[in-house]
Design a protein around this motif. Structure first.
Motif, PDB file in Angstrom:
ATOM      1  N   SER A  93     -46.879 -24.099 -63.269  1.00  0.00           N
ATOM      2  CA  SER A  93     -46.510 -22.929 -63.164  1.00  0.00           C
ATOM      3  C   SER A  93     -46.173 -22.406 -61.705  1.00  0.00           C
ATOM      4  O   SER A  93     -47.042 -22.621 -60.872  1.00  0.00           O
ATOM      5  N   CYS A  94     -45.088 -21.646 -61.494  1.00  0.00           N
ATOM      6  CA  CYS A  94     -45.204 -21.201 -60.073  1.00  0.00           C
ATOM      7  C   CYS A  94     -44.632 -19.775 -60.234  1.00  0.00           C
ATOM      8  O   CYS A  94     -43.413 -19.326 -60.540  1.00  0.00           O
ATOM      9  N   THR A  95     -45.403 -18.583 -59.726  1.00  0.00           N
ATOM     10  CA  THR A  95     -45.177 -17.421 -59.770  1.00  0.00           C
ATOM     11  C   THR A  95     -44.609 -16.716 -58.547  1.00  0.00           C
ATOM     12  O   THR A  95     -45.673 -16.895 -57.391  1.00  0.00           O
ATOM     13  N   ALA A  96     -43.660 -16.068 -58.441  1.00  0.00           N
ATOM     14  CA  ALA A  96     -43.088 -15.457 -57.221  1.00  0.00           C
ATOM     15  C   ALA A  96     -43.268 -14.136 -57.226  1.00  0.00           C
ATOM     16  O   ALA A  96     -43.313 -13.203 -58.285  1.00  0.00           O
ATOM     17  N   SER A  97     -43.515 -13.732 -55.824  1.00  0.00           N
ATOM     18  CA  SER A  97     -43.540 -12.302 -55.647  1.00  0.00           C
ATOM     19  C   SER A  97     -42.859 -11.924 -54.407  1.00  0.00           C
ATOM     20  O   SER A  97     -42.791 -12.865 -53.522  1.00  0.00           O
ATOM     21  N   GLY A  98     -42.431 -10.816 -54.029  1.00  0.00           N
ATOM     22  CA  GLY A  98     -41.843 -10.405 -52.917  1.00  0.00           C
ATOM     23  C   GLY A  98     -40.106 -10.752 -52.837  1.00  0.00           C
ATOM     24  O   GLY A  98     -39.616 -10.332 -52.044  1.00  0.00           O
ATOM     25  N   PHE A  99     -39.862 -11.386 -53.943  1.00  0.00           N
ATOM     26  CA  PHE A  99     -38.313 -11.580 -54.439  1.00  0.00           C
ATOM     27  C   PHE A  99     -37.987 -11.863 -55.600  1.00  0.00           C
ATOM     28  O   PHE A  99     -38.773 -12.099 -56.350  1.00  0.00           O
ATOM     29  N   THR A 100     -36.810 -12.039 -55.943  1.00  0.00           N
ATOM     30  CA  THR A 100     -36.325 -12.056 -57.319  1.00  0.00           C
ATOM     31  C   THR A 100     -35.988 -13.591 -57.689  1.00  0.00           C
ATOM     32  O   THR A 100     -34.891 -14.082 -56.820  1.00  0.00           O
ATOM     33  N   LEU A 101     -36.707 -14.204 -58.234  1.00  0.00           N
ATOM     34  CA  LEU A 101     -36.714 -15.737 -58.529  1.00  0.00           C
ATOM     35  C   LEU A 101     -35.038 -16.243 -58.666  1.00  0.00           C
ATOM     36  O   LEU A 101     -34.799 -17.214 -58.456  1.00  0.00           O
ATOM     37  N   ASP A 102     -34.477 -15.543 -59.671  1.00  0.00           N
ATOM     38  CA  ASP A 102     -33.430 -16.039 -60.190  1.00  0.00           C
ATOM     39  C   ASP A 102     -32.155 -15.799 -59.200  1.00  0.00           C
ATOM     40  O   ASP A 102     -30.814 -16.455 -59.601  1.00  0.00           O
ATOM     41  N   VAL A 137     -46.937 -18.944 -56.001  1.00  0.00           N
ATOM     42  CA  VAL A 137     -48.324 -19.329 -56.271  1.00  0.00           C
ATOM     43  C   VAL A 137     -48.175 -20.394 -57.418  1.00  0.00           C
ATOM     44  O   VAL A 137     -47.722 -19.956 -58.428  1.00  0.00           O
ATOM     45  N   GLU A 138     -48.597 -21.806 -57.280  1.00  0.00           N
ATOM     46  CA  GLU A 138     -48.697 -22.694 -58.157  1.00  0.00           C
ATOM     47  C   GLU A 138     -49.951 -22.582 -58.810  1.00  0.00           C
ATOM     48  O   GLU A 138     -50.954 -22.306 -58.431  1.00  0.00           O
ATOM     49  N   SER A 139     -49.789 -23.031 -60.309  1.00  0.00           N
ATOM     50  CA  SER A 139     -51.089 -23.017 -61.135  1.00  0.00           C
ATOM     51  C   SER A 139     -50.730 -24.133 -62.210  1.00  0.00           C
ATOM     52  O   SER A 139     -49.530 -24.711 -62.446  1.00  0.00           O
ATOM     53  N   GLY A 140     -51.723 -24.537 -62.743  1.00  0.00           N
ATOM     54  CA  GLY A 140     -51.423 -25.620 -63.901  1.00  0.00           C
ATOM     55  C   GLY A 140     -51.922 -26.992 -63.659  1.00  0.00           C
ATOM     56  O   GLY A 140     -51.716 -27.877 -64.633  1.00  0.00           O
ATOM     57  N   GLY A 141     -52.125 -27.579 -62.342  1.00  0.00           N
ATOM     58  CA  GLY A 141     -52.426 -28.567 -62.241  1.00  0.00           C
ATOM     59  C   GLY A 141     -53.918 -29.046 -62.872  1.00  0.00           C
ATOM     60  O   GLY A 141     -54.630 -27.936 -63.407  1.00  0.00           O
ATOM     61  N   GLY A 142     -54.388 -30.355 -62.898  1.00  0.00           N
ATOM     62  CA  GLY A 142     -55.335 -30.712 -63.352  1.00  0.00           C
ATOM     63  C   GLY A 142     -55.569 -32.182 -63.410  1.00  0.00           C
ATOM     64  O   GLY A 142     -54.821 -32.938 -62.946  1.00  0.00           O
ATOM     65  N   LEU A 143     -56.536 -32.479 -64.261  1.00  0.00           N
ATOM     66  CA  LEU A 143     -56.990 -34.000 -64.429  1.00  0.00           C
ATOM     67  C   LEU A 143     -56.189 -34.523 -66.022  1.00  0.00           C
ATOM     68  O   LEU A 143     -56.557 -33.430 -66.887  1.00  0.00           O
ATOM     69  N   TYR A 155     -41.469 -23.264 -64.219  1.00  0.00           N
ATOM     70  CA  TYR A 155     -42.226 -23.981 -64.942  1.00  0.00           C
ATOM     71  C   TYR A 155     -41.663 -25.553 -64.583  1.00  0.00           C
ATOM     72  O   TYR A 155     -40.551 -25.598 -64.358  1.00  0.00           O
ATOM     73  N   LEU A 156     -42.704 -26.361 -64.718  1.00  0.00           N
ATOM     74  CA  LEU A 156     -42.208 -27.754 -64.695  1.00  0.00           C
ATOM     75  C   LEU A 156     -43.125 -28.392 -65.744  1.00  0.00           C
ATOM     76  O   LEU A 156     -44.529 -28.381 -65.662  1.00  0.00           O
TER      77      LEU A 156
END
Length: 124
Positions: A21-30, A5-11, A80-81
């Protein structure tokens, strides 16, 4: 269930900054190579940056080198980006994605899991 799930976009005004930001669930991101991609209407999806699972090596597309930084918070299972000096041609939808084996931002087909994207709009 695997989910990104991404967030943080905007104008933002040209020259400004945003942090996606991109938050992961259901698996380990690393355990995965994870990256950011973007796609403008009518254009192919293009790689922006990725970070490898093995040694955190980072990769960037030529158009964002020196302006964007990618990082990962393993404890928070979040990618993060950091985008600095944004320009109008950075305007598009940004997606995060993960794959288990390939450290690449060009072989997009190797990415197995995708978020739905977050819109970034840069104006003068």
């Amino acid at each position: 269930q695997v989910q990104l799930v991404e967030s943080g976009g905007g104008l933002v005004q040209a020259g400004g900054s945003l942090r996606l930001s991109c938050t992961a669930s259901g698996f380990t991101l690393d355990a995965f190579t994870i990256g950011w991609f973007r796609q403008a209407p009518g254009k192919e999806r293009a790689g922006v940056s990725c970070i490898s699972s093995s040694d955190d090596t980072t990769y960037f597309g030529d158009s964002v080198k020196g302006r964007f930084t990618i990082s990962r918070d393993n404890a928070g299972n979040t990618l993060y980006l950091q985008m600095n000096n944004l320009q109008p041609n950075d305007t598009t939808v940004y997606f995060c994605a993960a794959n288990e084996y390939a450290n690449t931002i060009t072989e997009i087909e190797k990415y197995d899991y995708w978020g739905r994207g977050t819109q970034v709009t840069v104006y003068y």
